[in-house]
Design an enzyme around this catalytic site. Structure first.
Site, PDB file in Angstrom:
ATOM      1  CD1 TRP A 158      -0.273  -1.603   3.118  1.00 12.66           C
ATOM      2  CD2 TRP A 158       0.655   0.427   3.324  1.00 12.66           C
ATOM      3  NE1 TRP A 158       0.511  -1.610   4.249  1.00 12.66           N
ATOM      4  CE2 TRP A 158       1.095  -0.373   4.396  1.00 12.66           C
ATOM      5  CE3 TRP A 158       1.108   1.746   3.250  1.00 12.66           C
ATOM      6  CZ2 TRP A 158       1.977   0.089   5.378  1.00 12.66           C
ATOM      7  CZ3 TRP A 158       1.988   2.212   4.226  1.00 12.66           C
ATOM      8  CH2 TRP A 158       2.398   1.384   5.273  1.00 12.66           C
ATOM      9  CE  LYS A 182      -2.818  -9.080  -2.465  1.00 11.47           C
ATOM     10  NZ  LYS A 182      -3.654  -8.024  -1.879  1.00 11.47           N
ATOM     11  N   PRO A 183      -3.288  -5.607  -5.844  1.00  9.71           N
ATOM     12  CG  PRO A 183      -4.860  -3.922  -6.272  1.00  9.71           C
ATOM     13  CD  PRO A 183      -4.522  -5.345  -6.614  1.00  9.71           C
ATOM     14  CG  ASP A 184      -2.953  -3.433   1.135  1.00 11.99           C
ATOM     15  OD1 ASP A 184      -2.139  -4.056   1.824  1.00 11.99           O
ATOM     16  OD2 ASP A 184      -4.041  -2.994   1.586  1.00 11.99           O
ATOM     17  N   GLY A 233       6.774  -6.228  -0.526  1.00  9.15           N
ATOM     18  CA  GLY A 233       6.082  -6.171   0.760  1.00  9.15           C
ATOM     19  C   GLY A 233       7.040  -6.510   1.888  1.00  9.15           C
ATOM     20  CB  SER A 234       6.393  -7.390   5.382  1.00  8.35           C
ATOM     21  OG  SER A 234       5.552  -8.510   5.204  1.00  8.35           O
ATOM     22  CD  GLU A 255      13.054  -5.794  -5.261  1.00  9.95           C
ATOM     23  OE1 GLU A 255      13.671  -5.180  -4.377  1.00  9.95           O
ATOM     24  OE2 GLU A 255      13.631  -6.358  -6.208  1.00  9.95           O
ATOM     25  CG  LEU A 256      11.436  -9.202   0.725  1.00 10.40           C
ATOM     26  CD1 LEU A 256      11.974 -10.471   1.349  1.00 10.40           C
ATOM     27  CD2 LEU A 256       9.961  -9.355   0.375  1.00 10.40           C
ATOM     28  CB  CYS A 289      10.893  -0.286   1.114  1.00 10.21           C
ATOM     29  SG  CYS A 289      11.226   0.296  -0.560  1.00 10.21           S
ATOM     30  CD  GLU A 387      10.265  -2.220   6.985  1.00  6.35           C
ATOM     31  OE1 GLU A 387       9.550  -3.247   6.971  1.00  6.35           O
ATOM     32  OE2 GLU A 387      10.628  -1.644   5.956  1.00  6.35           O
TER      33      GLU A 387
HETATM   34  P1  NAD Z   1       2.739  -7.030   3.414  1.00  3.04           P
HETATM   35  O1  NAD Z   1       3.792  -8.042   3.232  1.00  3.04           O
HETATM   36  O2  NAD Z   1       1.838  -7.163   4.575  1.00  3.04           O
HETATM   37  O3  NAD Z   1       1.781  -6.952   2.139  1.00  3.04           O
HETATM   38  C1  NAD Z   1       2.249  -6.713   0.834  1.00  3.04           C
HETATM   39  C2  NAD Z   1       1.254  -7.280  -0.152  1.00  3.04           C
HETATM   40  O4  NAD Z   1       1.216  -8.688   0.009  1.00  3.04           O
HETATM   41  C3  NAD Z   1      -0.187  -6.792   0.058  1.00  3.04           C
HETATM   42  O5  NAD Z   1      -0.826  -6.678  -1.184  1.00  3.04           O
HETATM   43  C4  NAD Z   1      -0.795  -7.926   0.860  1.00  3.04           C
HETATM   44  O6  NAD Z   1      -2.194  -8.016   0.729  1.00  3.04           O
HETATM   45  C5  NAD Z   1      -0.118  -9.116   0.236  1.00  3.04           C
HETATM   46  N1  NAD Z   1      -0.068 -10.315   1.066  1.00  3.04           N
HETATM   47  C6  NAD Z   1      -0.019 -10.419   2.411  1.00  3.04           C
HETATM   48  N2  NAD Z   1       0.023 -11.710   2.767  1.00  3.04           N
HETATM   49  C7  NAD Z   1      -0.004 -12.438   1.628  1.00  3.04           C
HETATM   50  C8  NAD Z   1      -0.001 -13.829   1.344  1.00  3.04           C
HETATM   51  N3  NAD Z   1       0.046 -14.750   2.293  1.00  3.04           N
HETATM   52  N4  NAD Z   1      -0.042 -14.216   0.041  1.00  3.04           N
HETATM   53  C9  NAD Z   1      -0.077 -13.284  -0.946  1.00  3.04           C
HETATM   54  N5  NAD Z   1      -0.107 -11.971  -0.727  1.00  3.04           N
HETATM   55  C10 NAD Z   1      -0.056 -11.546   0.543  1.00  3.04           C
HETATM   56  O7  NAD Z   1       3.478  -5.622   3.421  1.00  3.04           O
HETATM   57  P2  NAD Z   1       2.836  -4.200   3.682  1.00  3.04           P
HETATM   58  O8  NAD Z   1       2.711  -3.973   5.136  1.00  3.04           O
HETATM   59  O9  NAD Z   1       1.633  -4.044   2.841  1.00  3.04           O
HETATM   60  O10 NAD Z   1       3.953  -3.253   3.064  1.00  3.04           O
HETATM   61  C11 NAD Z   1       4.966  -2.717   3.805  1.00  3.04           C
HETATM   62  C12 NAD Z   1       6.222  -3.546   3.644  1.00  3.04           C
HETATM   63  O11 NAD Z   1       6.614  -3.547   2.271  1.00  3.04           O
HETATM   64  C13 NAD Z   1       7.391  -2.950   4.400  1.00  3.04           C
HETATM   65  O12 NAD Z   1       8.101  -3.995   5.009  1.00  3.04           O
HETATM   66  C14 NAD Z   1       8.230  -2.299   3.304  1.00  3.04           C
HETATM   67  O13 NAD Z   1       9.581  -2.159   3.624  1.00  3.04           O
HETATM   68  C15 NAD Z   1       8.001  -3.245   2.175  1.00  3.04           C
HETATM   69  N6  NAD Z   1       8.275  -2.613   0.878  1.00  3.04           N
HETATM   70  C16 NAD Z   1       9.394  -2.997   0.203  1.00  3.04           C
HETATM   71  C17 NAD Z   1       9.714  -2.384  -1.004  1.00  3.04           C
HETATM   72  C18 NAD Z   1      10.954  -2.771  -1.769  1.00  3.04           C
HETATM   73  O14 NAD Z   1      11.061  -2.414  -2.938  1.00  3.04           O
HETATM   74  N7  NAD Z   1      11.904  -3.474  -1.165  1.00  3.04           N
HETATM   75  C19 NAD Z   1       8.872  -1.389  -1.533  1.00  3.04           C
HETATM   76  C20 NAD Z   1       7.738  -1.035  -0.820  1.00  3.04           C
HETATM   77  C21 NAD Z   1       7.437  -1.662   0.397  1.00  3.04           C
END
Ligand code: NAD
Length: 518
Positions: A158, A182-184, A233-234, A255-256, A289, A387
């Site tokens: 998101w 799949k967006p948030d 994501g995370s 990308e985490l 991130c 983080e």
């Molecule tokens: P998140 O991991 O909770 O969610 C990211 C996405 O994955 C969302 O669309 C979510 O719905 C989906 N998701 C969650 N569980 C899933 C599953 N079991 N199967 C498939 N999809 C699933 O992360 P967040 O809280 O939305 O985003 C913040 C995190 O993203 C932070 O840790 C940040 O550092 C990281 N981030 C990294 C980068 C990068 O380029 N390295 C860029 C942006 C954000």
């Protein structure tokens, strides 16, 4: 009171979410972050909807993938122009669904045309066939052919919904793939609008699908149908996606998260470093991130830096408006605000000092939190090791360059780092010693991230693979090795003994080494 942009009418928003398949009948209440008001009911996709989305994208991919690259790039050129024509509307959408300030939302919208333009220019040379020498000079050669993977799953967070949802889709499309995004749930509107623009630009209908749902509900069906997954994501979710990719034997780019350090060496320009630290710590309300959560300052300038940094932070404008005024906006949700507050409260309880901030701001909106500077953070505190992903920075002293580098590397993450010194040579030398996928010298993150020709990814627990650079395009392809032998000479001639053939092969290998032919 926050005045929502006139562009975001209920009809417009309802029209956007209509493309999301949702036979479950369930919806997610997508709200305006500044006010908590409902913007639209977002359909939630069932496993059968997801399977159908992949099937539809796969059918359209047969056509798209068969087009010559030049024809695909024509669509992308039109898309680039459409994004710029609609940039303020995109900025409105990003702001409403994420709560970020307008400056940041505008800058996010710039990422898509920048990445698109880079790959329009670069793709013809990256994706072209490459001829390689075969084992037998003259009589053989092989051709490396780049084929699209098929249908790529893009899972986006998101914090930069338009950039991660659409920028990562573009190279997958250029390489000839279909895409399921799949967006948030919180931030589906700007990627949905991006897909509308792609269709307006002439992309075959159905080639890019958007499905919505809670991650754990949709992750399994997505990975079961995808040919490749691009996940942002995370780190915790990245592990789950990596396991699913392994189960289905598909490639993954992950990308985490990060816990990114900034090093201010004793010869840095303090005023410039303070100014940069405001963006580093608090840009996008700390939800980048690559933003800075650990700020190491040399002993000799620490007090001056701290005092100026605290004063400049207190002068920042926080606000819930759709104009370019505020320096920072809201956090994305009340849940996330509580998570950020829990890191600050934990640090406070374990002995850290709050130099400024450390409070929610319900007077501004439901999810606002003040930019916060901590001193005395230790690794046993949540804010010291994991983080926070909010506007919270820990300030630390160091006395030698080696100590600063050791502190910067004392983390499981390795996404981004920032080094400040007036001596550019020294800054670049320090950068090489930091275990991080991106290091910016005399900048926080934008120089590395916007250098689209270089791969940008995380080391250690911050990721696997990279976006940008040639590999950001090649990862969406499989290499096919098509080899030709013009005459069969790789076996004994009729009547030749194997001993004679072996000797002839040996001397051939010696000759080719000597002449550097192979
Ligand atoms: P998140 O991991 O909770 O969610 C990211 C996405 O994955 C969302 O669309 C979510 O719905 C989906 N998701 C969650 N569980 C899933 C599953 N079991 N199967 C498939 N999809 C699933 O992360 P967040 O809280 O939305 O985003 C913040 C995190 O993203 C932070 O840790 C940040 O550092 C990281 N981030 C990294 C980068 C990068 O380029 N390295 C860029 C942006 C954000």
């Amino acid at each position: 009171m926050t005045q929502r942009p006139a562009s975001l009418t209920p009809e417009f928003l309802d029209g956007l979410v209509q493309r999301v398949p949702g036979t479950t009948g369930n919806t997610w209440k997508l709200t305006e972050v500044y006010t908590g008001d409902l913007l639209v009911e977002l359909p939630q996709s069932s496993p059968a909807d997801i399977e159908r989305a992949f099937d539809t994208a796969r059918t359209a991919q047969q056509i798209w993938g068969s087009w010559p690259l030049r024809k695909r790039l024509k669509v992308l050129k039109k898309f680039h122009a459409l994004v710029l024509d609609n940039q303020y509307l995109i900025t409105d959408l990003i702001q409403a669904e994420s709560g970020k300030n307008r400056r940041m939302a505008f800058e996010e919208s710039c990422d898509v045309p920048m990445g698109t333009s880079h790959y329009i220019k670069r793709a013809p040379s990256v994706l072209k066939d490459r001829k390689h020498a075969g084992p037998i000079p003259v009589l053989s050669h092989s051709t490396e052919v780049r084929r699209p993977k098929g249908v790529v799953a893009i899972i986006a967070p998101w914090n930069f919904p338009f950039a991660t949802g659409i920028s990562d889709t573009i190279p997958a499309l250029i390489a000839g793939n279909g895409v399921v995004v799949k967006p948030d749930n919180k931030t589906a509107l700007s990627p949905l609008f991006g897909v509308r623009l792609l269709e307006q630009a002439g992309m075959p209908k159905g080639l890019v699908q958007v499905i919505c749902g809670e991650g754990p509900d949709v992750g399994g069906p997505m990975l079961a149908n995808a040919d490749y997954v691009m996940f942002t994501g995370s780190t915790a979710t990245g592990r789950i996606i990596g396991e699913l990719a392994g189960k289905h034997l598909i490639g993954a780019c992950l990308e985490l998260g990060g816990k990114n350090p900034m090093l201010v060496l004793e010869d840095a320009n303090v005023d410039e470093a303070v100014h940069a630290a405001l963006f580093g710590g608090f840009g996008n309300s700390g939800q980048i991130c690559m933003h800075i959560e650990r700020l190491y300052v040399h002993d000799s300038i620490y007090d001056e830096f701290r005092d100026k940094f605290v004063a400049a932070t207190e002068a920042m404008q926080i606000g819930a408006t759709y104009d370019f005024g505020p320096d920072i906006g809201s956090l994305v949700s009340v849940d996330h605000r509580d998570r950020v507050a829990s890191h600050v409260d934990d640090a406070r309880a374990k002995g850290a000092t709050v130099l400024t901030g450390g409070k929610a701001r319900p007077d501004l909106g439901p999810a606002f939190y003040e930019p916060t500077i901590l001193e005395g953070v230790t690794k046993d505190m949540l804010a010291g090791s994991t983080e926070t992903f909010g506007p919270v920075v820990g300030l630390y002293r160091f006395s030698t360059e080696d100590e600063a580098i050791a502190l910067a590397n004392d983390t499981d993450y390795g996404l981004n780092a920032s080094v400040w010194s007036k001596d550019v040579k020294r800054g670049l030398a320090v950068a090489r010693r930091i275990d991080s996928g991106n290091v910016n010298v005399n900048d926080i993150l934008a120089t590395a991230y916007a250098s689209k020709g270089s791969p940008s990814g995380g080391l250690k627990q911050s990721g696997v693979g990279a976006r940008h650079g040639d590999q950001g395009l090649l990862k969406y392809t499989d290499a096919q090795n098509i080899a030709l032998l013009k005459k069969q000479v790789m076996e004994p001639k009729a009547g030749q003994s194997y001993e004679a053939y072996a000797k002839q092969t040996q001397s051939g290998l010696r000759w080719m080494r000597k002449t550097r032919l192979r």
